[in-house]
Design a protein around this motif. Structure first.
Motif, PDB file in Angstrom:
ATOM      1  N   GLY A 159     -13.065 -21.257  44.100  1.00  0.00           N
ATOM      2  CA  GLY A 159     -11.745 -21.845  44.299  1.00  0.00           C
ATOM      3  C   GLY A 159     -10.603 -20.972  43.848  1.00  0.00           C
ATOM      4  O   GLY A 159      -9.442 -21.370  43.957  1.00  0.00           O
ATOM      5  N   PHE A 160     -10.910 -19.768  43.358  1.00  0.00           N
ATOM      6  CA  PHE A 160      -9.867 -18.851  42.915  1.00  0.00           C
ATOM      7  C   PHE A 160     -10.105 -17.506  43.583  1.00  0.00           C
ATOM      8  O   PHE A 160     -11.043 -16.782  43.250  1.00  0.00           O
ATOM      9  N   ALA A 161      -9.247 -17.183  44.553  1.00  0.00           N
ATOM     10  CA  ALA A 161      -9.388 -15.925  45.297  1.00  0.00           C
ATOM     11  C   ALA A 161      -8.056 -15.215  45.433  1.00  0.00           C
ATOM     12  O   ALA A 161      -7.801 -14.521  46.421  1.00  0.00           O
ATOM     13  N   ILE A 162      -7.190 -15.384  44.428  1.00  0.00           N
ATOM     14  CA  ILE A 162      -5.874 -14.727  44.457  1.00  0.00           C
ATOM     15  C   ILE A 162      -6.054 -13.232  44.265  1.00  0.00           C
ATOM     16  O   ILE A 162      -6.687 -12.795  43.299  1.00  0.00           O
ATOM     17  N   GLU A 163      -5.501 -12.441  45.167  1.00  0.00           N
ATOM     18  CA  GLU A 163      -5.682 -10.990  45.074  1.00  0.00           C
ATOM     19  C   GLU A 163      -4.348 -10.281  44.841  1.00  0.00           C
ATOM     20  O   GLU A 163      -3.446 -10.331  45.669  1.00  0.00           O
ATOM     21  N   THR A 192       2.432  -7.543  44.967  1.00  0.00           N
ATOM     22  CA  THR A 192       2.156  -8.719  45.794  1.00  0.00           C
ATOM     23  C   THR A 192       1.002  -9.516  45.190  1.00  0.00           C
ATOM     24  O   THR A 192       0.120  -8.968  44.518  1.00  0.00           O
ATOM     25  N   LEU A 193       1.014 -10.825  45.435  1.00  0.00           N
ATOM     26  CA  LEU A 193      -0.115 -11.701  45.156  1.00  0.00           C
ATOM     27  C   LEU A 193      -0.469 -12.406  46.456  1.00  0.00           C
ATOM     28  O   LEU A 193       0.387 -13.095  47.036  1.00  0.00           O
ATOM     29  N   ASP A 194      -1.670 -12.180  46.923  1.00  0.00           N
ATOM     30  CA  ASP A 194      -2.099 -12.693  48.227  1.00  0.00           C
ATOM     31  C   ASP A 194      -1.113 -12.339  49.338  1.00  0.00           C
ATOM     32  O   ASP A 194      -0.819 -13.150  50.218  1.00  0.00           O
ATOM     33  N   GLY A 195      -0.581 -11.123  49.268  1.00  0.00           N
ATOM     34  CA  GLY A 195       0.332 -10.637  50.297  1.00  0.00           C
ATOM     35  C   GLY A 195       1.763 -11.101  50.152  1.00  0.00           C
ATOM     36  O   GLY A 195       2.629 -10.668  50.915  1.00  0.00           O
ATOM     37  N   GLN A 196       2.044 -11.972  49.201  1.00  0.00           N
ATOM     38  CA  GLN A 196       3.401 -12.460  48.982  1.00  0.00           C
ATOM     39  C   GLN A 196       4.095 -11.611  47.916  1.00  0.00           C
ATOM     40  O   GLN A 196       3.492 -11.278  46.898  1.00  0.00           O
ATOM     41  N   SER A 197       5.344 -11.272  48.139  1.00  0.00           N
ATOM     42  CA  SER A 197       6.077 -10.405  47.217  1.00  0.00           C
ATOM     43  C   SER A 197       6.188 -11.047  45.835  1.00  0.00           C
ATOM     44  O   SER A 197       6.773 -12.111  45.674  1.00  0.00           O
ATOM     45  N   ARG A 198       5.633 -10.379  44.857  1.00  0.00           N
ATOM     46  CA  ARG A 198       5.695 -10.814  43.454  1.00  0.00           C
ATOM     47  C   ARG A 198       5.694  -9.569  42.582  1.00  0.00           C
ATOM     48  O   ARG A 198       4.705  -9.218  41.953  1.00  0.00           O
ATOM     49  N   PRO A 199       6.812  -8.836  42.532  1.00  0.00           N
ATOM     50  CA  PRO A 199       6.823  -7.565  41.816  1.00  0.00           C
ATOM     51  C   PRO A 199       6.548  -7.712  40.318  1.00  0.00           C
ATOM     52  O   PRO A 199       7.376  -8.191  39.557  1.00  0.00           O
ATOM     53  N   ARG A 212      -3.503 -21.501  44.192  1.00  0.00           N
ATOM     54  CA  ARG A 212      -2.573 -20.927  45.158  1.00  0.00           C
ATOM     55  C   ARG A 212      -1.434 -20.244  44.424  1.00  0.00           C
ATOM     56  O   ARG A 212      -1.059 -20.661  43.322  1.00  0.00           O
ATOM     57  N   VAL A 213      -0.873 -19.218  45.068  1.00  0.00           N
ATOM     58  CA  VAL A 213       0.307 -18.564  44.510  1.00  0.00           C
ATOM     59  C   VAL A 213       1.450 -19.570  44.514  1.00  0.00           C
ATOM     60  O   VAL A 213       1.753 -20.172  45.548  1.00  0.00           O
TER      61      VAL A 213
END
Length: 380
Positions: A159-163, A192-199, A212-213
């Motif tokens: 249930g945790f696959a944040i990359e 990024t976290l799961d492709g979402q910008s999170r510098p 989820r992010v």
């Protein structure tokens, strides 16, 4: 906290302390070192990167003496008198354990059945919540740099696959983890976290079985610091109620968010969240932070706080806080607490508990007294 450290803590005689955890009344200390002594410096004990002592008496515990074959960077208390140990090692007591192990506090033995299968890198951060263990580092297995494991078996949680991705460094590395009721805060060299910008900083919603992010996002750490510090966010910690968290950085004397402490609201809305306040050292690195509610304790090798205009100098309003300091959680200004410490590389570990604040570093002077690499400020 009192500015006068307790007198009964042991001494780490070489190297550096990177991590501290408390299990019951036992303090576990990890880092890169080979010898420790009692408070009176009358007895020297050989210890390979990990040791334990009694929180109340300061006595080095003879039954906990595992040999860890490499540096320890992270610790987390486990259930049933156990502790999780993360680092850059390949074994404990000549038994295979790569990067992450679970040990019994009573005797230092590996706990049977815990088999996390970390591979391809080290573990640098740990945070446990109930039956789940969050692990960060620069490993590539079981996931890239960030994983949630079953705290009993070490099996990866599906249930945790944040990359974390798009790193500022050759490979992704997680530096800090902190967990509250339904949020996991994570910082590192990712953008990024799961492709979402999170510098360099993000929040993950862990309130449901599938993580989820979170929509929470800040660009505060998108700006570059000194080229020697391509990524510069280091330590973070939630307030006791989880409503806010504090983040410390390195980065060099460039202004902005380099070499600062910042407070962020956990449940703030918007697509470009700004810090509630920022307190700058003026050019010195911070590595560790502990939020107690009454104060935000920060440590590194800083000379000053309240120094936004300083560039390796004391700018207008700067206050001297060598090596350790405390910041008002609401105003963001330095509190009067100023015990001082020998600066060295800096504080690498804090652990706040009901009796005080434990401090781990690489130097021997804390609160104007000899306390080699480990010490504690008690509640007054």
């Amino acid at each position: 906290m009192s500015a006068d450290p307790v007198d009964n803590t042991p001494h780490v005689l070489d190297g550096i302390v990177n991590a501290i955890a408390v299990v019951g009344r036992t303090v576990i200390v990890g880092g890169s070192f080979g010898e420790v002594s009692d408070a009176g410096r009358t007895t020297v004990h050989t210890r390979a990167n990990l040791f334990a002592y009694d929180l109340v008496t300061g006595r080095v515990l003879p039954g906990f003496a595992p040999s860890v074959a490499g540096p320890v960077y992270a610790l987390a208390a486990g259930e049933s008198g156990t502790v999780y140990v993360g680092g850059e090692f390949h074994g404990v007591d000549n038994r295979s354990a790569r990067g992450l192990a679970r040990l019994n506090v009573a005797d230092g033995a590996l706990v049977p059945g815990f088999a996390p299968r970390i591979g391809g890198g080290m573990v640098t951060a740990l945070a446990r919540q109930g039956g789940q263990l969050y692990v960060g580092g620069d490993f590539v297995r079981p996931r890239t740099a960030l994983a949630r494991l079953d705290a009993a078996t070490g099996a990866p949680d599906p249930g945790f696959a944040i990359e974390p991705g798009a790193p500022l460094t050759p490979r992704v590395k997680i530096y800090g983890l902190a967990v509250s009721r339904d949020r996991l805060a994570v910082d590192g060299s990712f953008t990024t976290l799961d492709g979402q910008s999170r510098p360099q900083l993000g929040l993950i919603d862990i309130g449901s079985p599938t993580a989820r992010v979170a929509s929470w996002r800040t660009d505060a750490y998108a700006r570059r610091c000194n080229p020697n510090f391509p990524s510069y966010v280091r330590g973070l910690d939630f307030s006791p109620d989880g409503r806010y968290f504090a983040v410390v950085t390195t980065g060099g004397a460039r202004g902005g968010m380099c070499d600062t402490t910042a407070r962020f609201e956990t449940y703030a809305g918007g697509s470009a969240i700004r810090p509630t306040w920022v307190n700058a050292t003026g050019g010195d690195s911070l590595y560790a932070v502990a939020v107690t509610g009454a104060a935000v304790y920060v440590g590194g090798h800083q000379r000053w706080l309240d120094n936004p205009q300083g560039r390796d100098s004391a700018g207008p309003g700067a206050v001297s806080r060598p090596g350790i300091g405390a910041i008002h959680p609401r105003t963001g200004k330095a509190l009067s607490w100023n015990p001082t410490r020998e600066r060295g590389i800096g504080v690498k570990a804090f652990y706040a508990h009901a009796g005080g604040l434990l401090v781990g570093s690489d130097t021997t002077r804390l609160g104007r007294e000899y306390h080699a690499r480990i010490g504690m400020f008690p509640l007054p």
